[in-house]
Design a protein around this motif. Sequence first.
Motif, mmCIF file in Angstrom:
data_model
loop_
_atom_site.group_PDB
_atom_site.id
_atom_site.type_symbol
_atom_site.label_atom_id
_atom_site.label_comp_id
_atom_site.label_asym_id
_atom_site.label_seq_id
_atom_site.Cartn_x
_atom_site.Cartn_y
_atom_site.Cartn_z
ATOM 1 N N MET A 1 -49.283 32.768 -118.170
ATOM 2 C CA MET A 1 -49.604 31.969 -117.014
ATOM 3 C C MET A 1 -48.681 32.302 -115.846
ATOM 4 O O MET A 1 -49.128 32.457 -114.728
ATOM 5 C CB MET A 1 -49.512 30.486 -117.397
ATOM 6 N N VAL A 2 -47.376 32.379 -116.120
ATOM 7 C CA VAL A 2 -46.420 32.701 -115.061
ATOM 8 C C VAL A 2 -46.699 34.096 -114.516
ATOM 9 O O VAL A 2 -46.668 34.319 -113.312
ATOM 10 C CB VAL A 2 -44.966 32.580 -115.584
ATOM 11 N N ALA A 3 -47.027 35.037 -115.414
ATOM 12 C CA ALA A 3 -47.323 36.406 -114.980
ATOM 13 C C ALA A 3 -48.552 36.418 -114.066
ATOM 14 O O ALA A 3 -48.586 37.141 -113.074
ATOM 15 C CB ALA A 3 -47.546 37.308 -116.185
ATOM 16 N N ALA A 6 -47.500 35.150 -110.671
ATOM 17 C CA ALA A 6 -46.697 36.172 -109.982
ATOM 18 C C ALA A 6 -47.596 37.272 -109.442
ATOM 19 O O ALA A 6 -47.411 37.740 -108.314
ATOM 20 C CB ALA A 6 -45.650 36.739 -110.937
ATOM 21 N N GLU A 7 -48.594 37.697 -110.220
ATOM 22 C CA GLU A 7 -49.518 38.734 -109.757
ATOM 23 C C GLU A 7 -50.337 38.253 -108.565
ATOM 24 O O GLU A 7 -50.566 38.993 -107.611
ATOM 25 C CB GLU A 7 -50.451 39.168 -110.890
ATOM 26 N N ALA A 13 -49.138 38.983 -101.058
ATOM 27 C CA ALA A 13 -48.084 39.600 -100.245
ATOM 28 C C ALA A 13 -48.547 40.931 -99.655
ATOM 29 O O ALA A 13 -48.136 41.299 -98.551
ATOM 30 C CB ALA A 13 -46.825 39.794 -101.080
ATOM 31 N N ARG A 14 -49.414 41.639 -100.377
ATOM 32 C CA ARG A 14 -49.937 42.917 -99.860
ATOM 33 C C ARG A 14 -50.716 42.714 -98.569
ATOM 34 O O ARG A 14 -50.777 43.598 -97.728
ATOM 35 C CB ARG A 14 -50.840 43.584 -100.904
ATOM 36 N N TYR A 15 -51.331 41.539 -98.425
ATOM 37 C CA TYR A 15 -52.111 41.268 -97.222
ATOM 38 C C TYR A 15 -51.238 40.747 -96.081
ATOM 39 O O TYR A 15 -51.708 40.593 -94.971
ATOM 40 C CB TYR A 15 -53.223 40.261 -97.525
#
Length: 191
Positions: A1-3, A6-7, A13-15
């Motif tokens: 879930m945390v992963a 984070a993804e 963030a890429r946007y």
Amino acid sequence: MVAARAEMIRQAARYGRHVYRPFFDYMQREIRSAENKYLFSTLIEEALPGQFSLYDLDALVFRKHSEVPLAAFELKFISWRVAKDSWAKRELLVNGWQFQRLRALSEVLTLPLYYFIQVGQERFVMFNVANVEPSFEYRRGGSARDYYAVISLDDVVVSRDFGEFADDLGLLLGVNLSKPAQVPAYAVGGR
């Protein structure tokens, strides 16, 4: 879930910061607002013990460019697991003490005061506290035992989905809210 979270943040963030930053700013404001409510209620309860009860009103609706409120709303969510037994009896249970105080507030303010209750994921209930006549009873057992306003579902507006709720709210406020573009995607999803 945390992963997975984070993804999701990495993809946002890429946007660019403009995509994810407003969400975090909003959540920080909500946390600070909750902290402020906690501090205020603690101050009232500890500095002036036994003298006051605190209730909040969740929303006041004004027409644009008007200084006069159109209506006030108490917003609630009841899980279907909790509501289904009373729903089967065609009843809705809300806190009896709160109902009585909201009705008194409505009379003092001469302002329509409505409960808006989301019941589970697909039902919405709305009613004016001045226009229903509940019975008041102690109900349920164990830690859920409390004083309830027992309201007949025949005396309230029950919307079966968000689109129907938008129409019902629009009728109440005198506007058309049912345009599909105005219904958030998250509000019409399944269970």
